[in-house]
Design a protein around this motif. Structure first.
Motif, short mmCIF file in Angstrom:
data_model
loop_
_atom_site.label_atom_id
_atom_site.label_comp_id
_atom_site.label_asym_id
_atom_site.label_seq_id
_atom_site.Cartn_x
_atom_site.Cartn_y
_atom_site.Cartn_z
N THR A 144 0.95 -1.18 0.16
CA THR A 144 0.15 -0.17 0.16
C THR A 144 1.06 1.20 -0.33
OG1 THR A 144 -0.08 -0.47 2.07
CG2 THR A 144 -1.73 -1.29 0.87
N GLN A 145 2.83 0.53 -0.03
CA GLN A 145 3.22 2.04 -0.09
C GLN A 145 4.14 1.64 -1.17
OE1 GLN A 145 5.10 2.50 4.06
NE2 GLN A 145 3.65 4.18 3.96
N LEU A 146 3.91 2.43 -2.57
CA LEU A 146 4.51 2.04 -3.75
C LEU A 146 6.44 2.25 -3.45
CD1 LEU A 146 1.45 3.35 -6.03
CD2 LEU A 146 2.08 1.30 -4.92
N GLY A 147 7.42 1.91 -3.70
CA GLY A 147 8.65 2.32 -3.77
C GLY A 147 9.28 1.67 -4.77
N MET A 148 10.33 3.23 -5.54
CA MET A 148 10.36 3.80 -6.94
C MET A 148 12.38 3.95 -5.86
SD MET A 148 7.67 5.57 -8.32
CE MET A 148 7.60 5.36 -10.16
N ALA A 149 12.64 3.25 -7.10
CA ALA A 149 14.11 3.57 -7.07
C ALA A 149 15.01 3.92 -8.13
CB ALA A 149 15.06 1.91 -6.69
N LEU A 150 15.72 5.64 -7.90
CA LEU A 150 16.01 6.12 -8.79
C LEU A 150 17.69 5.71 -8.99
CD1 LEU A 150 15.19 9.29 -8.03
CD2 LEU A 150 13.81 7.77 -9.05
N ASP A 151 18.23 4.48 -10.02
CA ASP A 151 19.57 4.84 -10.75
C ASP A 151 20.00 5.36 -10.99
OD1 ASP A 151 21.12 2.98 -11.56
OD2 ASP A 151 20.21 1.28 -12.34
N LEU A 152 20.92 6.04 -10.56
CA LEU A 152 21.65 7.94 -11.01
C LEU A 152 22.80 7.53 -11.63
CD1 LEU A 152 20.71 9.34 -8.36
CD2 LEU A 152 19.95 9.76 -9.99
N SER A 153 23.71 7.94 -13.09
CA SER A 153 24.55 7.10 -13.57
C SER A 153 25.08 8.47 -14.09
CB SER A 153 24.91 6.67 -14.51
OG SER A 153 25.98 6.30 -15.34
N ASN A 154 26.37 8.81 -13.78
CA ASN A 154 26.65 10.16 -13.44
C ASN A 154 28.26 10.24 -13.46
OD1 ASN A 154 27.87 12.84 -13.37
ND2 ASN A 154 28.37 13.43 -11.28
N GLU A 155 28.99 10.31 -14.93
CA GLU A 155 30.04 10.43 -16.03
C GLU A 155 31.29 11.82 -15.59
OE1 GLU A 155 29.55 8.32 -19.39
OE2 GLU A 155 28.59 7.13 -19.27
N GLY A 156 30.67 12.79 -14.97
CA GLY A 156 31.07 13.64 -15.55
C GLY A 156 31.22 13.90 -13.79
N ARG A 157 31.38 15.18 -13.19
CA ARG A 157 32.58 15.44 -12.21
C ARG A 157 31.13 15.77 -11.14
NH1 ARG A 157 29.94 20.28 -10.41
NH2 ARG A 157 29.22 21.83 -12.48
N PRO A 158 31.49 15.06 -9.20
CA PRO A 158 30.35 15.45 -8.84
C PRO A 158 29.46 16.51 -8.72
CG PRO A 158 32.86 14.67 -7.53
CD PRO A 158 32.95 14.46 -9.20
N ARG A 159 28.07 16.80 -8.50
CA ARG A 159 27.64 17.98 -8.26
C ARG A 159 26.95 17.92 -7.04
NH1 ARG A 159 26.60 20.33 -13.72
NH2 ARG A 159 27.25 19.04 -15.63
N PRO A 160 27.34 19.03 -6.95
CA PRO A 160 26.64 18.81 -4.84
C PRO A 160 25.03 19.85 -4.90
CG PRO A 160 27.93 21.07 -5.47
CD PRO A 160 28.46 19.49 -6.23
N ASP A 161 23.88 19.85 -4.28
CA ASP A 161 23.04 20.30 -4.65
C ASP A 161 22.19 20.22 -5.34
OD1 ASP A 161 21.07 21.70 -2.37
OD2 ASP A 161 22.22 23.60 -3.03
N VAL A 162 22.10 19.39 -5.98
CA VAL A 162 21.51 19.12 -7.14
C VAL A 162 19.79 19.03 -7.03
CG1 VAL A 162 22.97 18.65 -8.69
CG2 VAL A 162 21.06 16.63 -7.82
N ALA A 163 18.86 19.66 -7.62
CA ALA A 163 17.99 19.83 -7.25
C ALA A 163 16.72 18.66 -7.62
CB ALA A 163 16.53 21.08 -7.89
N THR A 181 17.78 18.34 -12.18
CA THR A 181 18.67 19.62 -12.24
C THR A 181 19.40 20.21 -11.48
OG1 THR A 181 17.14 21.15 -11.30
CG2 THR A 181 16.24 20.48 -13.69
N ASP A 182 19.97 21.07 -12.11
CA ASP A 182 21.38 21.71 -11.82
C ASP A 182 21.97 23.17 -12.31
OD1 ASP A 182 23.60 22.80 -10.63
OD2 ASP A 182 24.94 21.31 -11.37
N GLY A 183 21.08 23.93 -11.38
CA GLY A 183 20.72 24.90 -11.43
C GLY A 183 19.72 25.70 -12.78
N SER A 184 20.14 26.05 -14.06
CA SER A 184 19.32 26.34 -15.37
C SER A 184 19.33 24.87 -16.68
CB SER A 184 19.31 27.65 -16.40
OG SER A 184 20.85 26.65 -16.59
N ARG A 185 19.72 23.37 -15.61
CA ARG A 185 20.72 22.75 -16.68
C ARG A 185 19.94 21.75 -15.71
NH1 ARG A 185 26.43 19.67 -17.70
NH2 ARG A 185 25.24 18.17 -19.18
#
Length: 280
Positions: free
Chosen positions: A10-29, A105-109
């Motif tokens: 009755t609670q729906l779990g969702m996993a976000l599989d993230l892949s970042n080939e660039g630099r680490p990005r702090p504080d993305v939205a 998003t990271d800023g406007s990107r």
């Protein structure tokens, strides 16, 4: 983005599989938009997993549904993020779900965007008794009670409960042994137990399959009609026979409820957490 959990949740779990080939990005939205199934439906709830616990994400209405935003660090390489949605609504028909749109998003990107449907739970199975830790006394009947709920607005004319036993010689006296059945130690046990289910008027024996199929250890018990938006109690009991291996020290029961709704193309499934007995 993948849906996690089972169809009975009755609670729906969702996993976000993230892949970042660039630099680490702090504080993305991360923006999560959840569409409403029907006008007038109650608002769903949204949580994110942070530091091992679930944190509420506030949702605000917009033209397409409800939207919540949180911030996170995106490390270099592969990583996972987890969301949990509480729909607070029952499906009107088999297969209904809530549309979910996740944008990072990271800023406007815009870094990534994914859309998926979180399917609403239809059937669920919850154990009432016994409470764990449970003990199976040889030579006595042991009863297990579940509540079965149909969360949908469709009737299930021929619902059924299935139970599977697995037994092992785990050392139940060893408190450090948390495995229900260590790898490779499980053995068949359905034919070594006598099982009955209660049909509302009395106890009925369950016929144990012996056809060599993959379901040979699965006990099927008819449940009858499960009306729309209803909850009913289901009881079954079991006892050991002379064929039960004296070395067996632990028994695990996994129970499921399934059936087809009227007009449905596929079966719905609800599954309860495994129930572990120490045999004494």
């Amino acid at each position: 983005m993948n849906t996690t959990g089972t169809r009975g949740d009755t609670q729906l779990g969702m996993a976000l599989d993230l892949s970042n080939e660039g630099r680490p990005r702090p504080d993305v939205a991360v923006r999560v938009r959840i569409g409403l199934g029907h006008p007038g439906d109650p608002r769903p709830g949204l949580e994110r997993k942070l530091d091992g616990s679930w944190k509420k994400v506030e949702l605000a209405p917009d033209k397409q549904g409800l939207t919540g935003t949180f911030r996170m660090d995106l490390p270099r390489g592969n990583s996972l993020a987890f969301l949990r949605i509480t729909p607070r609504v029952s499906p009107r028909a088999e297969g209904e779900g809530l549309p979910v749109d996740v944008t990072m998003t990271d800023g406007s990107r815009t870094l990534a965007r994914k859309q998926q449907t979180a399917r609403l739970a239809t059937l669920s199975l919850n154990r009432v008794s016994p409470k764990e830790p449970a003990v199976l006394r040889t030579g006595r009947w042991t009863e297990v009670v579940y509540t079965i709920t149909n969360h949908s607005r469709s009737s299930y004319p021929k619902a059924q409960v299935q139970a599977e036993y697995s037994a092992c010689a785990a050392d139940s006296d060893d408190q450090s042994n948390t495995d229900t059945c260590p790898d490779g130690a499980a053995q068949s046990s359905a034919t070594s137990l006598r099982t009955q289910w209660h049909d509302g008027t009395g106890w009925r024996d369950v016929t144990v399959p012996d056809d060599g199929s993959l379901l040979a250890e699965t006990l099927t018990m008819p449940f009858g009609t499960l009306a729309a938006d209803s909850t009913r109690t289901f009881r079954f009991r079991f006892t050991g026979s002379e064929e039960l291996d004296a070395n067996v020290r632990r028994l695990v029961i996994t129970a499921r409820v399934n059936g087809k709704a009227v007009g449905a193309a596929e079966r719905s499934l609800g599954i309860a957490s495994p129930l572990t007995f120490d045999i004494r």
